[in-house]
Design a protein around this motif. Structure first.
Motif, short mmCIF file in Angstrom:
data_model
loop_
_atom_site.label_atom_id
_atom_site.label_comp_id
_atom_site.label_asym_id
_atom_site.label_seq_id
_atom_site.Cartn_x
_atom_site.Cartn_y
_atom_site.Cartn_z
N UNK A 1 -4.68 40.82 -12.16
CA UNK A 1 -4.83 41.98 -13.07
C UNK A 1 -3.52 42.23 -13.82
N UNK A 2 -2.42 42.10 -13.10
CA UNK A 2 -1.12 42.31 -13.77
C UNK A 2 -0.88 41.25 -14.85
N UNK A 3 -1.32 40.01 -14.55
CA UNK A 3 -1.22 38.94 -15.57
C UNK A 3 -2.08 39.31 -16.79
N UNK A 4 -3.28 39.80 -16.52
CA UNK A 4 -4.19 40.16 -17.63
C UNK A 4 -3.60 41.29 -18.47
N UNK A 5 -2.92 42.23 -17.80
CA UNK A 5 -2.27 43.34 -18.53
C UNK A 5 -1.20 42.77 -19.47
N UNK A 6 -0.40 41.82 -18.95
CA UNK A 6 0.67 41.23 -19.77
C UNK A 6 0.09 40.47 -20.96
#
Ligand code: PLP
Length: 391
Positions: A77-82
């Motif tokens: 999810x953090x990757x998707x946010x970035x």
């Protein structure tokens, strides 16, 4: 109610919910069987796009998600946010150190005061503004200095009006564009100026970007983090509530300054064990495949705005069209107070609006209308108001 136990001082300091009174009045009229058009709240009326719901259903079967989630959120999810921030705003973020997953932006906005403020510390808050900023202030016993948002200044704070001693004392500043309740939007140059002021006076800026996806007339609302140096002095909070009609899912994130992100993660380590993994997977999916969904939702509000503004102008109500968010911020006729005018619309037209003074002293003289029902109901509301012959 008799209380068996005394509540804490922090709890006793929490502000009264201004809009609770309004909700009661609305309920009693609805109980009498009246057809109420409720434009008083900020709850998206449309469902979450089906492909996001489908992804949640599918992900709910994954037994990995039935265990505790990683404390600080799923790495994917953090990757998707970035990726989302790079694609939408050309902002580079480190998923490890510059992203915190939140249970809705409301939670993050309250937590941040507890992370950074001690008793008596000063915070700068917009007036009018989203009432939940006050909750964090009350819990941390901070001192509030308000920054008036006026039409003459495009609903942006005028930093020249704040004395240097106050700026020196301030530890935290809240901003929110597109703005609730004024529907004002920020410019990149305003954010550049904010970075400069914040650096000079060592203030942490929290930009609440809840309506980031909702800009009209071809203008995309800028991200605070796109300003040079913003990451050195601030964070942005982004929620999926409005962009993807996911208000009930409780999912948002904070991005930006690593030390502030670490503080948010730390307080959350002690309060929660992150969000249900299937929700995180569906949220990542929403952020990765949003173009069409975002545009459809944005267009819906723009069409409603156009229809509503045309109708109110036709009855002689002079007001500027909102440039972003899903609210219209309307000046009320001379001689009325906001609350009195909102009461009149409720009792005589059965139309609910939010009185501007509920958002702060500088909200007096306005009402806030949420464009959160179909166009036909918005037009019906204007027809009912026309009959009161107020304009
Ligand atoms: C300005 C503003 N910030 C934050 C929020 C809260 O968003 P969330 O649903 O993520 O808690 C809202 C919701 O109405 C809002 O209007």
């Amino acid at each position: 109610m008799t209380r068996n136990f005394e509540t804490s001082e922090a709890l006793n300091r929490l502000p009264e919910q201004f809009f609770a009174k309004l909700v009661k009045k609305v309920q009693s009229l609805a109980n009498e069987g009246h057809d109420i058009i409720n434009l008083g709240q900020g709850n998206p009326d449309q469902p979450t796009p089906q492909h996001i719901v489908d992804r949640l259903k599918q992900a709910a079967d994954n037994p990995n998600y039935h265990k505790y989630s990683p404390f600080r959120g799923q790495p994917f999810l953090k990757e998707a946010v970035c990726d989302f921030y790079k694609r939408e705003y050309n902002v580079d973020l480190d998923p490890e150190t510059e992203v915190a997953i939140l249970f809705g932006a409301k939670t993050g906005l309250v937590e941040i005061s507890q992370c950074l403020l001690n008793n008596g510390d000063v915070a700068l808050l917009p007036d009018p503004g989203y009432p939940d900023y006050l909750s964090g202030m009350a819990l941390s016993h901070a001192k509030i200095e308000t920054m008036p948002l006026t039409q003459e200044h495009d609903f942006l704070p005028d930093y020249g009006d704040i004395d240097a001693a106050t700026l020196d004392k301030a530890k935290l500043m809240f901003l929110n564009y597109p703005n609730n309740p004024t529907a004002g939007v920020a410019t990149p140059s305003f954010f550049d100026e904010t970075v400069e002021i914040a650096k000079k006076h060592h203030i942490c800026v929290v930009h609440d970007f809840a309506y980031g996806a909702l800009g009209f007339d071809g203008e995309k609302p800028p991200s605070f983090l796109a300003s040079e140096g913003a990451k050195d002095i601030g964070v942005e909070m982004y929620t999926l509530s409005k962009t993807f009609n996911m208000a009930g899912w409780r999912i948002a994130f904070a991005v930006g300054n690593p030390s502030v992100i670490e503080s948010l993660n730390l307080i959350q380590d002690h309060m929660y064990v992150s969000i249900f993994g299937a929700i995180q997977e569906a949220a990542a999916h929403a952020l990765q495949e949003p173009e069409e969904a975002i545009e459809t939702i944005r267009e819906t509000y723009e069409k409603r705005r156009d229809a509503f503004m045309t109708a109110i102008h036709a009855i002689g109500w002079k007001a500027e069209a909102p440039k972003g968010s899903f609210f219209a911020w309307l000046p009320i006729p001379n001689g009325f107070k906001s609350e009195e005018f909102a009461d009149l619309l409720l009792e005589k037209a059965h139309v609910v609006v939010a009185p501007g003074n509920g958002f702060g002293e500088y909200g007096e003289g306005y009402i806030r209308v949420g464009l959160l029902t179909e166009e036909s109901r918005l037009l019906e509301a204007v027809k009912r108001i026309e009959k009161l012959a107020l304009f």
